[in-house]
Structure formats: structure tokens, C-alpha cells
Design a protein around this motif. Sequence first.
Motif, mmCIF file in Angstrom:
data_model
loop_
_atom_site.group_PDB
_atom_site.id
_atom_site.type_symbol
_atom_site.label_atom_id
_atom_site.label_comp_id
_atom_site.label_asym_id
_atom_site.label_seq_id
_atom_site.Cartn_x
_atom_site.Cartn_y
_atom_site.Cartn_z
ATOM 1 N N SER A 44 31.730 -17.906 -8.377
ATOM 2 C CA SER A 44 30.521 -18.249 -9.283
ATOM 3 C C SER A 44 29.791 -19.810 -8.542
ATOM 4 N N THR A 45 28.663 -19.348 -8.601
ATOM 5 C CA THR A 45 27.726 -20.881 -8.202
ATOM 6 C C THR A 45 27.661 -22.143 -8.952
ATOM 7 N N TRP A 46 27.740 -23.200 -8.464
ATOM 8 C CA TRP A 46 27.225 -24.331 -9.488
ATOM 9 C C TRP A 46 27.941 -24.552 -10.393
ATOM 10 N N ILE A 47 28.090 -25.976 -11.003
ATOM 11 C CA ILE A 47 28.784 -26.191 -11.757
ATOM 12 C C ILE A 47 29.029 -25.286 -13.394
ATOM 13 N N SER A 48 28.130 -24.670 -13.126
ATOM 14 C CA SER A 48 27.631 -23.885 -15.008
ATOM 15 C C SER A 48 28.920 -23.094 -14.681
ATOM 16 N N GLY A 49 29.523 -22.530 -13.146
ATOM 17 C CA GLY A 49 30.281 -21.490 -13.072
ATOM 18 C C GLY A 49 31.140 -21.823 -13.586
ATOM 19 N N ILE A 50 31.487 -23.054 -13.833
ATOM 20 C CA ILE A 50 33.436 -23.264 -14.098
ATOM 21 C C ILE A 50 33.682 -22.837 -15.709
ATOM 22 N N ASP A 51 32.285 -23.025 -16.432
ATOM 23 C CA ASP A 51 32.457 -22.042 -18.269
ATOM 24 C C ASP A 51 32.209 -20.803 -17.930
ATOM 25 N N ALA A 52 31.328 -20.114 -17.048
ATOM 26 C CA ALA A 52 31.389 -18.264 -16.853
ATOM 27 C C ALA A 52 33.141 -17.975 -16.212
ATOM 28 N N ASN A 53 33.155 -19.192 -15.294
ATOM 29 C CA ASN A 53 35.027 -18.022 -14.811
ATOM 30 C C ASN A 53 35.623 -18.214 -16.206
ATOM 31 N N LYS A 54 35.956 -19.283 -16.823
ATOM 32 C CA LYS A 54 36.570 -18.934 -17.798
ATOM 33 C C LYS A 54 36.871 -17.483 -18.278
ATOM 34 N N GLU A 55 35.522 -17.237 -18.796
ATOM 35 C CA GLU A 55 35.382 -15.865 -19.751
ATOM 36 C C GLU A 55 36.270 -15.077 -19.278
ATOM 37 N N ALA A 56 35.230 -14.976 -17.473
ATOM 38 C CA ALA A 56 36.057 -14.285 -16.545
ATOM 39 C C ALA A 56 37.400 -13.794 -16.594
ATOM 40 N N ILE A 57 37.713 -14.958 -16.935
ATOM 41 C CA ILE A 57 39.174 -14.859 -16.335
ATOM 42 C C ILE A 57 40.093 -14.203 -17.599
ATOM 43 N N ARG A 58 39.044 -14.827 -18.769
ATOM 44 C CA ARG A 58 40.647 -14.899 -19.415
ATOM 45 C C ARG A 58 40.353 -12.927 -19.984
ATOM 46 N N ILE A 59 38.820 -12.288 -19.514
ATOM 47 C CA ILE A 59 38.963 -10.671 -19.479
ATOM 48 C C ILE A 59 39.852 -9.940 -18.279
ATOM 49 N N LEU A 60 40.379 -10.584 -16.606
ATOM 50 C CA LEU A 60 40.590 -10.052 -16.662
ATOM 51 C C LEU A 60 42.143 -10.656 -16.376
ATOM 52 N N SER A 61 42.212 -11.460 -17.012
ATOM 53 C CA SER A 61 43.958 -11.976 -17.591
ATOM 54 C C SER A 61 44.548 -10.692 -18.575
ATOM 55 N N SER A 62 43.739 -9.887 -19.562
ATOM 56 C CA SER A 62 44.366 -8.927 -19.901
ATOM 57 C C SER A 62 43.839 -8.178 -19.457
ATOM 58 N N ASN A 63 43.741 -7.118 -17.779
ATOM 59 C CA ASN A 63 43.603 -6.209 -17.537
ATOM 60 C C ASN A 63 42.626 -6.359 -17.540
ATOM 61 N N GLY A 64 41.222 -6.729 -17.661
ATOM 62 C CA GLY A 64 40.413 -5.892 -18.014
ATOM 63 C C GLY A 64 39.460 -5.868 -16.434
ATOM 64 N N SER A 65 38.358 -5.473 -16.298
ATOM 65 C CA SER A 65 37.863 -4.731 -15.475
ATOM 66 C C SER A 65 36.708 -6.070 -14.660
ATOM 67 N N ALA A 66 36.751 -5.861 -13.386
ATOM 68 C CA ALA A 66 35.742 -6.617 -12.800
ATOM 69 C C ALA A 66 34.278 -6.685 -12.836
ATOM 70 N N ILE A 67 34.179 -5.333 -13.405
ATOM 71 C CA ILE A 67 32.475 -5.621 -13.921
ATOM 72 C C ILE A 67 32.041 -5.902 -15.067
ATOM 73 N N THR A 68 33.395 -6.346 -15.902
ATOM 74 C CA THR A 68 33.480 -6.247 -17.553
ATOM 75 C C THR A 68 33.652 -8.222 -17.570
ATOM 76 N N ALA A 69 34.069 -8.408 -16.506
ATOM 77 C CA ALA A 69 34.686 -9.868 -15.791
ATOM 78 C C ALA A 69 33.759 -10.559 -15.946
ATOM 79 N N VAL A 70 32.703 -10.381 -14.740
ATOM 80 C CA VAL A 70 30.899 -10.490 -14.401
ATOM 81 C C VAL A 70 30.369 -10.233 -15.503
ATOM 82 N N GLU A 71 30.037 -9.474 -15.972
ATOM 83 C CA GLU A 71 29.146 -9.583 -16.977
ATOM 84 C C GLU A 71 29.242 -10.658 -18.688
ATOM 85 N N LYS A 72 30.424 -10.831 -18.534
ATOM 86 C CA LYS A 72 31.292 -11.549 -20.108
ATOM 87 C C LYS A 72 30.811 -12.707 -19.462
#
Length: 329
Positions: A44-72
Motif C-alpha cells: 500500500s502507498t505511504w506509511i498509513s499503508g502499514i495499518d491498512a496492510n495489517k487488516e488486509a493480511i489478517r483477511i488473506l491469512s484466513s483464506n479471504g479473497s484479495a478483493i475483500t482484503a483490499v476493501e477491508k
Amino acid sequence: MKRRDFVKLSALGSAAVLAKSCSTSSDKKQVSILETSKKIKVVSTWISGIDANKEAIRILSSNGSAITAVEKGLNVIESDPNNTSVGLGGMPDASGVVTLDASIMDDQYNCGSVTYLQNIEHPISVARKVMEETPHVMLSGKGAYDFAIEQGFTHKNLLTESSLQKWQEWKKDNSFNLPHINHENHDTIAMIAMDANGKMAAGCTTSGWAFKKHGRVGDSPIIGAGIYVDPEIGGACATGLGESIIKICGSHAVVEFMRSGLTPEEACREAVERIKKTTENYDDLQVGFLAMNITGEVGIHSMYSGFECALQDENRSELIKSGYEFEWE
Ligand code: SD4
């Protein structure tokens, strides 16, 4: 607060965040391969991406889809009142109104976007609804708002006290001068994620250029400018001065450069080069591109120093400093 100070003060949580310089103006021909393995990952762009990524990776780690990871993932930043370029707390336009742009795209050419949306905290989620619930790609203004309400989103005032105060100060002193989108006055978030099946999605959400002319729409909601994903090649997204990004269909250009054989980082640099060629005066004009190819390799490049992206997979979180054409200071 200046970006520099914010970087120093930012609480990065428990993730180990390493600053890594890919290239500088003096070694900009050097190619950095930042990541090559195909496994779940988000950037993700910029430093705020760190927090966004944490939520996205949480979703991806539990087999969530890329589109849901991006949205959430992007929802997290949309709700952060301290990010003055996105959702709640976003800077208003010249007339004091917060207007939002967002887009989302998967790797099957499905995409949705909203432009000039007001009073809805999560434009990226409305963009996803446009993609999934309508035959359209883009809804704008009142139509986008009415659609959001129909879909169960709630009306919310997004102008915080602090953003209102900044707008009032600007209006008093500078209402005839637009502040530039330069090296440190924007924080739009754009994200690319790859899920466990190797599927990719991208998204972008922003309040756009602070104090822009009422009605102005930037690159972020425009498929091909703010984001693009091609199932055979990979994805790209953009940040910075939208007018310049739109003129070269920036994210689509990056994907096409990757199709021609360039690495993600080379492709991002080529898009920046194209902006240099097509823009008469790029003094103080910041643009940055971020790309991931289908093998999971990630690259970034910007016009000026100061651009950075947050990369996260299951094991680590890194802040990547972009290569650039010109040193800011
Ligand atoms: C725009 N590209 O509206 C957005 C602004 C941006 O970080 O990226 N800010 O032009």
C-alpha cells in the motif's frame, strides 16, 4: 505535521518495520527486486499503508479473497480522522465540502468506482457495491450517494474540526492559490493484494487534492489511471497529482510496461518518465506508482524523493522507500 516527523513519531505496532531504500537519484538505473515469491501479500502507498496492510493480511491469512482484503484494509484508513487525504478527516474542497473518490478492481476485469461522493465514510465499499450490484462501473455525486444509502450505508459528516480549521485558515490567506500536490501534502491510499490462490486485486480511496475546485475528480476513481489489474500481467496503482496521472492513463501504462517485459520497478519508472515527457512543468509535481506482477514481484518509483510504500506478508512488514527522479531537498 511534516511527513518526516510523522514517520519518526508513528507507532508501528509490533511488526518489525525496516526502511529500505531501493534506489536514489544517483543510482536510479539500479533495479530493485523487492519481492519475488508468490504467496499472500499486500502493498500500500505511504506509511498509513502499514495499518491498512495489517487488516488486509489478517483477511488473506484466513483464506479471504484479495478483493475483500483490499476493501477491508482500505476501510481502516477511511475511518482514521488523522489521515487528511482519505474518508473521515479528509480535506475539503475550495467550498469547504469533503468529496471522495474511490475505485476497486479484481483480476477478471471486474471493477467499480465512485466519484465526487459526499457524506459516506467508506467510498471503497460503495465502489465494490457498484462493481457487484450494478451493471455499471462508475457512479458519481448524488447518484453515488443515493445508491450508497440504498445499499445500507449511513450518512455521516466527514469534515472534522481539524480539517475545517485548516480549510478556514487556507480560505483566509490563500483562497486564490491552490496548494500544490507536492512531496509532503498528500496521503491517498492505494493498495494491491495477492491472495492464497494467487488472485490479485487493487483499490484506491481519497479525498483528493486539498481545496480543489468544487466538482474536481482526480485519477483515483478512474480505472486505468488510479488503479489497474490485468490477469496475465499484474496490477498497478498511483498517488500524487491526479491530473498528470490521468493524462497518461498511469496505472494502465505501468501494466503495459510490465507486459513489454519490464520489472514492476522499471515499469513504474517508465510511467514517471512518460509524465516528464508529457508535462511541461513538473517542478514540484509529485507522482508515485506502485506495481505487483503476477509472480508477486513488487516495485515502486516516484518523481520526487519522499514516496514510500508499506509491504506486508505473513512474516514481515517493511516500509519501502521509493527510487525517484529528483531529490526534494
Ligand atoms: C488525486 N491522486 O486526487 C490523488 C491525490 C493523491 O495522495 O494521490 N494524494 O489527484
